[in-house]
Design an enzyme around this catalytic site. Structure first.
Site, PDB file in Angstrom:
ATOM      1  N   ARG A 104       0.851  -1.195   0.000  1.00 47.93           N
ATOM      2  CA  ARG A 104       0.000   0.000   0.000  1.00 47.93           C
ATOM      3  C   ARG A 104       0.880   1.236   0.000  1.00 47.93           C
ATOM      4  O   ARG A 104       1.751   1.385   0.858  1.00 47.93           O
ATOM      5  CB  ARG A 104      -0.874   0.029   1.260  1.00 47.93           C
ATOM      6  CG  ARG A 104      -1.950  -0.996   1.278  1.00 47.93           C
ATOM      7  CD  ARG A 104      -3.066  -0.636   2.216  1.00 47.93           C
ATOM      8  NE  ARG A 104      -2.648  -0.117   3.510  1.00 47.93           N
ATOM      9  CZ  ARG A 104      -3.492   0.273   4.454  1.00 47.93           C
ATOM     10  NH1 ARG A 104      -4.793   0.206   4.242  1.00 47.93           N
ATOM     11  NH2 ARG A 104      -3.067   0.718   5.606  1.00 47.93           N
ATOM     12  N   THR A 108      -1.319   7.426  -0.522  1.00 52.19           N
ATOM     13  CA  THR A 108      -2.649   7.235  -1.121  1.00 52.19           C
ATOM     14  C   THR A 108      -3.387   6.034  -0.525  1.00 52.19           C
ATOM     15  O   THR A 108      -4.606   5.921  -0.697  1.00 52.19           O
ATOM     16  CB  THR A 108      -2.531   6.986  -2.642  1.00 52.19           C
ATOM     17  OG1 THR A 108      -1.815   5.741  -2.830  1.00 52.19           O
ATOM     18  CG2 THR A 108      -1.778   8.105  -3.329  1.00 52.19           C
ATOM     19  N   ASP A 200       0.214  -3.519  12.140  1.00 58.90           N
ATOM     20  CA  ASP A 200       0.700  -3.862  10.796  1.00 58.90           C
ATOM     21  C   ASP A 200       1.085  -5.346  10.784  1.00 58.90           C
ATOM     22  O   ASP A 200       2.083  -5.753  11.389  1.00 58.90           O
ATOM     23  CB  ASP A 200       1.908  -2.986  10.442  1.00 58.90           C
ATOM     24  CG  ASP A 200       2.326  -3.179   9.001  1.00 58.90           C
ATOM     25  OD1 ASP A 200       2.578  -4.327   8.589  1.00 58.90           O
ATOM     26  OD2 ASP A 200       2.373  -2.178   8.265  1.00 58.90           O
ATOM     27  N   ASP A 203       4.669  -6.291   9.457  1.00 63.04           N
ATOM     28  CA  ASP A 203       5.730  -5.923  10.394  1.00 63.04           C
ATOM     29  C   ASP A 203       5.741  -6.851  11.603  1.00 63.04           C
ATOM     30  O   ASP A 203       6.804  -7.262  12.074  1.00 63.04           O
ATOM     31  CB  ASP A 203       5.550  -4.472  10.870  1.00 63.04           C
ATOM     32  CG  ASP A 203       5.984  -3.461   9.805  1.00 63.04           C
ATOM     33  OD1 ASP A 203       6.615  -3.885   8.820  1.00 63.04           O
ATOM     34  OD2 ASP A 203       5.678  -2.265   9.962  1.00 63.04           O
TER      35      ASP A 203
HETATM   36  C1  PRP Z   1      -1.231  -4.912   4.289  1.00 60.90           C
HETATM   37  C2  PRP Z   1      -2.020  -6.208   4.400  1.00 60.90           C
HETATM   38  C3  PRP Z   1      -2.859  -6.177   3.161  1.00 60.90           C
HETATM   39  C4  PRP Z   1      -3.152  -4.711   2.976  1.00 60.90           C
HETATM   40  C5  PRP Z   1      -4.550  -4.437   3.447  1.00 60.90           C
HETATM   41  O1  PRP Z   1      -0.176  -5.065   3.450  1.00 60.90           O
HETATM   42  O2  PRP Z   1      -1.219  -7.339   4.507  1.00 60.90           O
HETATM   43  O3  PRP Z   1      -2.203  -6.699   2.020  1.00 60.90           O
HETATM   44  O4  PRP Z   1      -2.209  -3.999   3.793  1.00 60.90           O
HETATM   45  O5  PRP Z   1      -4.908  -3.129   3.201  1.00 60.90           O
HETATM   46  P1  PRP Z   1      -6.010  -2.696   2.145  1.00 60.90           P
HETATM   47  O6  PRP Z   1      -7.163  -3.597   2.352  1.00 60.90           O
HETATM   48  O7  PRP Z   1      -6.304  -1.271   2.540  1.00 60.90           O
HETATM   49  O8  PRP Z   1      -5.416  -2.797   0.777  1.00 60.90           O
HETATM   50  P2  PRP Z   1       0.936  -3.923   3.241  1.00 60.90           P
HETATM   51  O9  PRP Z   1       0.582  -3.073   2.073  1.00 60.90           O
HETATM   52  O10 PRP Z   1       1.182  -3.207   4.534  1.00 60.90           O
HETATM   53  O11 PRP Z   1       2.192  -4.745   2.792  1.00 60.90           O
HETATM   54  P3  PRP Z   1       3.053  -5.823   3.610  1.00 60.90           P
HETATM   55  O12 PRP Z   1       2.184  -7.048   3.781  1.00 60.90           O
HETATM   56  O13 PRP Z   1       4.210  -6.064   2.711  1.00 60.90           O
HETATM   57  O14 PRP Z   1       3.456  -5.226   4.940  1.00 60.90           O
HETATM   58  N1  URA Z   2      -2.572  -3.464   6.864  1.00 56.94           N
HETATM   59  C1  URA Z   2      -2.234  -3.942   8.081  1.00 56.94           C
HETATM   60  O1  URA Z   2      -1.245  -4.686   8.206  1.00 56.94           O
HETATM   61  N2  URA Z   2      -2.964  -3.587   9.126  1.00 56.94           N
HETATM   62  C2  URA Z   2      -4.035  -2.778   9.032  1.00 56.94           C
HETATM   63  O2  URA Z   2      -4.683  -2.486  10.049  1.00 56.94           O
HETATM   64  C3  URA Z   2      -4.396  -2.290   7.762  1.00 56.94           C
HETATM   65  C4  URA Z   2      -3.639  -2.662   6.691  1.00 56.94           C
END
Ligand code: PRP
Ligand code: URA
Length: 209
Positions: A104, A108, A200, A203
Site C-alpha cells: 500500500r 494514497t 501492521d 511488520d
Molecule cells: C497490508 C495487508 C494487506 C493490505 C490491506 O499489506 O497485509 O495486504 O495492507 O490493506 P487494504 O485492504 O487497505 O489494501 P501492506 O501493504 O502493509 O504490505 P506488507 O504485507 O508487505 O506489509
Molecule cells: N494493513 C495492516 O497490516 N494492518 C491494518 O490495520 C491495515 C492494513
C-alpha cells in the site's frame, strides 16, 4: 451476492485475541496465524465435493469417501499473506501456490503491484487468496482482479481481520467471491489501519518496522 462468513470458533477467537495483544512477539504471532489459518481452512473447505471409491479395510471392502478431484491454488498477497500459506498447505498438501506482491502506498493507501507468479493452470483451480488484513479492500480487490484477468472464476478470500469498508469494497467489485474472516472490526483510522485491529500484520510477522 457472495457469502460472508465469520469463523467464530472459540479456538480461533482465543488465538486471535492473543495475536491482537501488542505484547505478543513475532514468534508467537507467526505460530498463531498459522494455527488459525488451519482452523479456518476447515471452514473454507466444508463444501468440497466428495466421491466414493472402493477400498479394502483389513476386514472387508467398502465404499470410502474422498474429496473429489478438487484442484486448489493458494495465493498469498505478499508479504503478510505468506504467514497463512503453511497453515492451509497442511490441510491441502497438493495445492499449488501462487504469489501476488502488493504494497500500500503510504500516502494514497492504494495498492502497488510489484510481483505476480501464478501456476500455469490457475484458471482450472479453486483459488484461495490469503491475506490477514482486509482494510480498505484495495489490495484484495486488485489481487482478485489480476486472477480474473488470467481466467480464474472460482475464487475465495481468506483473511483474519476485516474492516466493514474492505468487506463492502470486495462485495461491490467482486460479488462472486466468498469472504471468510475471523473478525469483523469496527472501522479504519485516518491512515486506513483497522481499529481495534492488530497493527501492521507484515511488520509483526517479520519483525520489521
Ligand atoms: C497490508 C495487508 C494487506 C493490505 C490491506 O499489506 O497485509 O495486504 O495492507 O490493506 P487494504 O485492504 O487497505 O489494501 P501492506 O501493504 O502493509 O504490505 P506488507 O504485507 O508487505 O506489509
Ligand atoms: N494493513 C495492516 O497490516 N494492518 C491494518 O490495520 C491495515 C492494513
Amino acid at each position: 451476492m457472495s457469502n460472508f462468513t465469520i469463523v467464530n470458533h472459540p479456538l480461533v477467537q482465543h488465538k486471535l485475541s492473543i495475536m491482537r495483544n501488542k505484547n505478543t512477539g513475532a514468534k508467537d504471532f507467526r505460530e498463531l496465524l498459522s494455527e488459525i489459518t488451519t482452523l479456518m481452512g476447515y471452514e473454507i473447505t466444508r463444501d468440497f465435493p466428495m466421491e466414493e471409491i472402493e477400498i479394502e479395510t483389513p476386514m472387508q471392502k467398502m465404499k470410502a469417501k474422498f474429496i473429489s478431484g478438487k484442484k486448489v491454488a493458494i495465493v498469498p498477497i505478499l508479504r503478510a499473506g505468506l504467514g497463512m500459506v503453511d497453515g492451509l498447505v497442511s490441510l491441502l498438501p497438493v495445492a499449488k501456490i501462487g504469489h501476488i506482491g502488493l504494497y500500500r502506498d503510504e500516502q494514497t493507501h492504494k495498492p502497488v503491484v510489484y510481483y505476480c507468479k501464478l501456476p500455469q493452470d490457475i484458471e482450472e483451480r479453486l483459488v484461495i487468496v490469503v491475506d490477514p488484513m482486509l482494510a480498505t479492500g484495495g489490495s484484495s480487490c486488485d489481487a482478485i482482479q489480476m486472477l480474473k484477468e488470467r481466467g480464474c472464476n472460482n475464487i475465495r478470500l481468506l483473511c483474519l481481520v476485516a474492516a466493514p469498508e474492505g468487506v463492502r469494497a470486495v462485495q461491490k467489485e467482486h460479488p462472486d467471491v466468498d469472504i471468510y474472516t475471523a473478525a469483523l472490526d469496527e472501522k479504519l483510522n485516518e491512515n486506513c489501519y483497522i481499529l481495534p485491529g492488530l497493527g501492521d500484520a507484515g511488520d509483526r510477522l517479520f519483525g520489521t518496522k
